[in-house]
Design a protein around this motif. Structure first.
Motif, PDB file in Angstrom:
ATOM      1  N   PRO A   1       0.802  -1.231   0.000  1.00 49.84           N
ATOM      2  CA  PRO A   1       0.000   0.000   0.000  1.00 49.84           C
ATOM      3  C   PRO A   1       0.832   1.277   0.000  1.00 49.84           C
ATOM      4  O   PRO A   1       0.379   2.312  -0.488  1.00 49.84           O
TER       5      PRO A   1
ATOM      6  N   THR B   1      -4.460   6.542  -0.252  1.00 56.09           N
ATOM      7  CA  THR B   1      -4.987   5.183  -0.237  1.00 56.09           C
ATOM      8  C   THR B   1      -6.357   5.149   0.433  1.00 56.09           C
ATOM      9  O   THR B   1      -6.751   6.076   1.140  1.00 56.09           O
TER      10      THR B   1
ATOM     11  N   THR C   1      -5.435   0.310  -0.517  1.00 53.65           N
ATOM     12  CA  THR C   1      -4.466   0.540  -1.577  1.00 53.65           C
ATOM     13  C   THR C   1      -4.808   1.847  -2.288  1.00 53.65           C
ATOM     14  O   THR C   1      -5.746   2.549  -1.902  1.00 53.65           O
ATOM     15  N   THR C   2      -4.078   2.145  -3.335  1.00 56.46           N
ATOM     16  CA  THR C   2      -4.365   3.355  -4.107  1.00 56.46           C
ATOM     17  C   THR C   2      -5.524   3.097  -5.054  1.00 56.46           C
ATOM     18  O   THR C   2      -5.853   1.946  -5.382  1.00 56.46           O
TER      19      THR C   2
ATOM     20  N   ASP D   1     -10.569   7.913  -0.708  1.00 56.92           N
ATOM     21  CA  ASP D   1      -9.331   8.172   0.028  1.00 56.92           C
ATOM     22  C   ASP D   1      -9.609   8.186   1.531  1.00 56.92           C
ATOM     23  O   ASP D   1     -10.561   8.813   2.004  1.00 56.92           O
TER      24      ASP D   1
END
Length: 230
Positions: free
Chosen positions: A16, A53, A66-67, A81
């Motif tokens: 991540p 993320t 994660t992104t 986000d």
């Protein structure tokens, strides 16, 4: 015990925070990374810059942080986000479910079980599944009740009670139970048909809900020494 199991395969895993490490797929998923495949290696452009993320709902129902770019790359749904997995409310995976009436619906494993269906696997479409036909209580001419499909019941000149019905509630009239094909006589044709049904699992002669050796012995006794009315 003498057998030594080989270690699991490894590959590039994007963490991540944007770092790339070579680990197993299970370990990568556990730490919230994106696995690039067995045998892959880390390069300068393997993992994009981390950026912000958030929770990502994958197709298998798992949630990882994660992104957005990595989530999209793996066909996931990005929840935003800073969103934690605890608040992501990821839907459970779905797949083909064969229902008791013989139809197929795409459901979650739990919904399939609630409808007494047979779950065929995550992301499996109904178009690739052949669900077995429904079964129900069948009153054979001899008075015996067995669970068969409608077609199997008609083949034996029986009376089909209905899809999903059970023999204890069928109220079949008594007669000659070893007249297996319902033609009015007990002969070799009844024996051959019973043996075929026995090995197919559709010969519950004693009505206890299962097809086993007790049914075979009961039928043989009736066949060799037919009771009154046969």
């Amino acid at each position: 015990s003498p057998t030594v199991c080989p270690p699991p395969p490894v590959g590039a895993c994007c963490l991540p925070d944007g770092r790339c490490v070579v680990i197993s797929q299970a370990r990568c998923t556990f730490v919230g990374g994106m696995y690039h495949g067995d045998g892959t290696t880390c390069g300068a452009d393997t993992c994009p810059p981390p950026g912000p993320t958030g929770a990502c709902c994958l197709l298998n129902g798992f949630c990882i942080v994660t992104t957005q770019a990595l989530c999209t790359e793996h066909h996931g749904t990005y929840r935003g986000d800073g969103v934690a997995c605890a608040a992501a409310d990821c839907p459970p995976p779905t797949g083909a479910c064969c229902l008791p009436d013989g139809t197929c619906q795409v459901l979650s494993f739990r919904d399939c079980a609630d409808q007494h269906g047979f779950y065929r696997g995550n992301n499996v479409p109904c178009s690739t599944v052949q669900c077995p036909p429904p079964m129900g209580a069948c009153c054979l001419p001899g008075g015996l009740c067995v669970r068969l499909t409608r077609a199997q019941c008609q083949e034996r000149n029986g009376s089909y009670v209905g899809d999903g019905t059970a023999c204890p509630n069928a109220k079949c009239h008594s007669g000659c139970p070893c007249d297996w094909n319902g033609d009015g006589v007990v002969n070799r044709e009844d024996f051959d048909l019973f043996v075929r049904d026995f090995f197919a699992g559709h010969a519950d002669f004693n009505g206890d809900g299962v097809t086993d050796s007790a049914d075979l012995m009961g039928f043989i006794e009736c066949f060799l020494h037919p009771p009154a009315g046969c």
